[in-house]
Scaffold this motif. Structure first.
Motif, PDB file in Angstrom:
ATOM      1  N   ILE A 170      -7.318   5.695  -4.006  1.00  0.00           N
ATOM      2  CA  ILE A 170      -7.117   4.264  -4.032  1.00  0.00           C
ATOM      3  C   ILE A 170      -8.628   3.410  -3.701  1.00  0.00           C
ATOM      4  O   ILE A 170      -8.852   3.699  -2.599  1.00  0.00           O
ATOM      5  CB  ILE A 170      -6.173   3.593  -3.296  1.00  0.00           C
ATOM      6  N   GLN A 226     -10.057  17.529  -4.584  1.00  0.00           N
ATOM      7  CA  GLN A 226      -8.633  17.480  -4.555  1.00  0.00           C
ATOM      8  C   GLN A 226      -7.996  18.082  -5.616  1.00  0.00           C
ATOM      9  O   GLN A 226      -8.582  18.206  -6.586  1.00  0.00           O
ATOM     10  CB  GLN A 226      -8.233  15.783  -5.070  1.00  0.00           C
ATOM     11  N   ASN A 233       1.690   8.548  -5.594  1.00  0.00           N
ATOM     12  CA  ASN A 233       0.651   9.919  -5.504  1.00  0.00           C
ATOM     13  C   ASN A 233      -0.485   9.637  -6.309  1.00  0.00           C
ATOM     14  O   ASN A 233      -1.056  10.712  -6.941  1.00  0.00           O
ATOM     15  CB  ASN A 233       1.624  11.057  -5.893  1.00  0.00           C
ATOM     16  N   ILE A 257      -9.149   6.432   0.593  1.00  0.00           N
ATOM     17  CA  ILE A 257      -9.170   4.979   0.615  1.00  0.00           C
ATOM     18  C   ILE A 257     -10.598   4.357   0.610  1.00  0.00           C
ATOM     19  O   ILE A 257     -11.066   4.966   1.689  1.00  0.00           O
ATOM     20  CB  ILE A 257      -7.975   4.425   1.261  1.00  0.00           C
ATOM     21  N   SER A 290      -4.603  10.293  -6.329  1.00  0.00           N
ATOM     22  CA  SER A 290      -5.745  10.973  -5.721  1.00  0.00           C
ATOM     23  C   SER A 290      -6.615  10.238  -4.870  1.00  0.00           C
ATOM     24  O   SER A 290      -7.049  10.591  -3.874  1.00  0.00           O
ATOM     25  CB  SER A 290      -6.589  11.807  -6.738  1.00  0.00           C
ATOM     26  N   LEU A 348      -8.917   6.961   6.562  1.00  0.00           N
ATOM     27  CA  LEU A 348      -7.899   6.807   5.755  1.00  0.00           C
ATOM     28  C   LEU A 348      -8.104   7.593   4.279  1.00  0.00           C
ATOM     29  O   LEU A 348      -8.880   7.114   3.585  1.00  0.00           O
ATOM     30  CB  LEU A 348      -7.472   5.268   5.081  1.00  0.00           C
ATOM     31  N   LEU A 398       0.821  -1.204   0.096  1.00  0.00           N
ATOM     32  CA  LEU A 398       0.161   0.051  -0.121  1.00  0.00           C
ATOM     33  C   LEU A 398       0.691   1.055  -0.069  1.00  0.00           C
ATOM     34  O   LEU A 398       0.484   2.184  -0.819  1.00  0.00           O
ATOM     35  CB  LEU A 398      -0.899   0.095   1.054  1.00  0.00           C
ATOM     36  N   ASP A 399       1.970   1.272   0.623  1.00  0.00           N
ATOM     37  CA  ASP A 399       2.850   2.360   0.740  1.00  0.00           C
ATOM     38  C   ASP A 399       3.328   2.478  -0.702  1.00  0.00           C
ATOM     39  O   ASP A 399       3.724   3.812  -1.054  1.00  0.00           O
ATOM     40  CB  ASP A 399       3.911   2.197   1.838  1.00  0.00           C
ATOM     41  N   ASP A 400       3.584   1.626  -1.669  1.00  0.00           N
ATOM     42  CA  ASP A 400       4.115   1.621  -2.760  1.00  0.00           C
ATOM     43  C   ASP A 400       3.270   2.310  -3.613  1.00  0.00           C
ATOM     44  O   ASP A 400       3.676   3.144  -4.234  1.00  0.00           O
ATOM     45  CB  ASP A 400       4.611   0.277  -3.505  1.00  0.00           C
ATOM     46  N   LEU A 401       2.112   1.844  -3.182  1.00  0.00           N
ATOM     47  CA  LEU A 401       1.225   2.530  -4.297  1.00  0.00           C
ATOM     48  C   LEU A 401       0.897   4.178  -3.765  1.00  0.00           C
ATOM     49  O   LEU A 401       0.735   4.948  -4.760  1.00  0.00           O
ATOM     50  CB  LEU A 401      -0.292   1.924  -4.164  1.00  0.00           C
ATOM     51  N   ARG A 402       0.954   4.397  -2.638  1.00  0.00           N
ATOM     52  CA  ARG A 402       0.548   5.756  -2.090  1.00  0.00           C
ATOM     53  C   ARG A 402       1.943   6.688  -2.606  1.00  0.00           C
ATOM     54  O   ARG A 402       1.547   7.875  -3.096  1.00  0.00           O
ATOM     55  CB  ARG A 402       0.795   5.894  -0.466  1.00  0.00           C
ATOM     56  N   ALA A 403       3.103   5.931  -2.877  1.00  0.00           N
ATOM     57  CA  ALA A 403       4.253   6.765  -3.268  1.00  0.00           C
ATOM     58  C   ALA A 403       4.181   7.180  -4.665  1.00  0.00           C
ATOM     59  O   ALA A 403       4.885   8.119  -5.206  1.00  0.00           O
ATOM     60  CB  ALA A 403       5.534   5.965  -3.129  1.00  0.00           C
TER      61      ALA A 403
END
Ligand code: FAD
Length: 451
Positions: free
Chosen positions: A95, A382, A91, A347, A93, A344, A84-89
């Protein structure tokens, strides 16, 4: 324009993607399986061709939208291809998690790990040709116990008794915690196998439980029960040598006993009483009586649960969602972190990822679309973004050693499988292992490149 990631390309994810894409955003779909469709492809009964063809067409239409970008064969989660952090990285708007309910409720019994004991979902995935399940051992013997009385259990009865090309089954024994009125399968689904139920034996089973059910105001007469859950009772079938489908009501699995080869040999069940609740429903109450069933296979269909490795915070019913305001019946799609009592942001969870095992494809579609509406509302607040580059994203995934499958690859694979079906004189054909699919795509890409 905003970039939105969708995790899971089953019906909920695909129809959510469609709604978000049609509103003008770029949608990037990450899907564990090479092919899209989720349980619509790999759960729905293999012989429901018409339904499957229809759904595949609708899914292809979604994937054909110019702003929907598919990355199959990419699993999201802790310890998997991307976290999930890889996806957030990257960027995005928002998920949307539409990864279904990939876990299952376990029996929690001694002996559960014996050979020949399978979860219904895994078993269904295997006969529907989903890698890697299709290459694993789901062998069935002569006497198969099924725990559960829902539509998934009915599909498995149908497979074992009628359509399994390696069929050895002589008897399927359905073990049900409560009585025949609590059967949850649709009449149509049990209709496929009702001729396998030996009438006299079923009537003897009704006699065994009649008094207990009568104490809960349940009338086990052939007419009433035939009308409610077991229509076969009011029909006749030509006498024929067939495997048998029997029922063991008011019984809960207690222990699995394996033979010296490690395979299940016996299932010990606890016999239950039935109690009437204040709202008119019934509850099973264990007695101290037990019975032993000789079986060589056991398949349990007692519901699904969410896969916690995905990386979303868990609540009591799976992935946590924002608590609904008091007395509100509003459906909440926004993910929530119960540890800090905060949402979150951006998300969302939809479909079986929001609520496990709820309903048919149409319901998953509706849930995906309703969830997408909430995503669209959120996106309005956003900042505008530039579109992520599909090529760059693809290169990034490949640099991690992944072999993502794109929309274009799916078209290639579809054509190869159509060709295979024609050559084999089949209405449809599908590969059942990832390596063969990836190799076939690769080969065809090579051919196309030299043209
Ligand atoms: C045995 C069975 C038979 C059924 N028969 C019927 C029927 O006849 N008719 C009918 O209308 N409905 C039927 N259903 C119900 C229907 O299949 C579901 O309602 C529907 O598929 C749920 O959609 P979903 O998108 O929420 O989840 P799913 O269909 O489960 O899709 C989830 C998707 O997420 C992907 N995924 C999972 N984990 C990850 C991850 N970590 N990272 C990335 N991707 C991930 C999966 O690859 C999959 O593509 C059946 C269900 C079952 C179990």
């Amino acid at each position: 324009m905003k970039n939105v990631f969708v995790v899971g390309a089953g019906p909920a994810g695909l129809f959510a993607a469609q709604k978000i894409a049609l509103a003008g955003h770029q949608v990037f779909l990450f899907n564990r399986d090479i092919k899209p469709g989720g349980l619509a492809e790999y759960g729905i009964y293999p012989l429901k061709d018409k339904m499957k063809f229809g759904l595949r067409k609708q899914f292809a239409k979604v994937l054909g939208l110019p702003n929907v970008h598919y990355f199959g064969h990419v699993k999201i989660g802790d310890g998997y291809d991307l976290t999930l952090d890889d996806l957030r990285a990257m960027n995005p708007s928002a998920i949307v998690f539409s990864c279904g309910a990939q876990g299952y409720n376990e029996l929690g019994l001694p002996g559960e790990n014996s050979a020949g004991v399978y979860s219904a979902k895994d078993f269904v995935y295997a006969y529907n040709q989903l890698p890697p399940y299709a290459s694993m051992d789901f062998s069935t013997g002569k006497r198969v116990a099924i725990i559960g009385m829902g539509n998934v259990a009915a599909d498995i009865m149908r497979w074992l008794l009628r359509d399994n090309p390696h069929r050895k089954t002589e008897e399927v024994i359905v073990v049900a915690r409560r009585g025949p009125y609590e059967a949850k399968f649709d009449k149509k689904e049990i209709g496929y196998v009702e001729e396998y139920i030996p009438r006299e034996e079923f009537l003897r089973e009704l006699d065994r439980i009649r008094e207990t059910c009568a104490a809960c105001n349940q009338d086990l007469s052939v007419e009433k029960l035939g009308d409610a859950t077991f229509p076969f009772l009011t029909k006749t079938f030509p006498a024929e040598e067939r495997p048998r489908l029997t029922f063991r009501f008011l019984s809960s699995p207690k222990e699995i006993l394996a033979g010296s080869d490690g395979r299940i040999e016996k299932l010990v069940v606890t016999e239950n009483d039935l109690a009437l609740r204040a709202n008119g429903s019934t509850a099973a109450r264990a007695t101290d009586r037990t019975a032993v069933l000789d079986v060589d296979t056991l398949i349990f269909a007692i519901g699904d649960k969410h896969d916690p490795t995905v990386g979303l915070p868990m609540g009591p019913d799976g992935y946590a969602t924002k608590p609904a305001p008091d007395s509100s019946t509003e459906t909440i799609y926004e993910a929530w972190d119960p540890a800090i009592n905060e949402p979150l942001p951006g998300i969302y969870v939809v479909g079986w990822a929001r609520r496990a095992s709820t309903g048919l494809v149409g319901i998953a579609r509706h849930d995906g679309e309703e969830g997408a509406k909430k995503v669209l509302e959120y996106l309005q607040g956003q900042p505008e973004q530039d579109s992520l580059s599909t090529e760059e994203l693809l290169a990034e995934l490949q640099a991690k050693g992944l072999t993502p499958v794109t929309n274009q690859d799916l078209e290639i694979l579809g054509k190869i499988e159509e060709q295979q079906a024609r050559e084999r004189n089949l209405t449809s054909f599908k590969y059942s292992d990832d390596d063969t699919m990836l190799q076939a795509i690769q080969n065809e890409r090579g051919v196309l490149a030299t043209r």
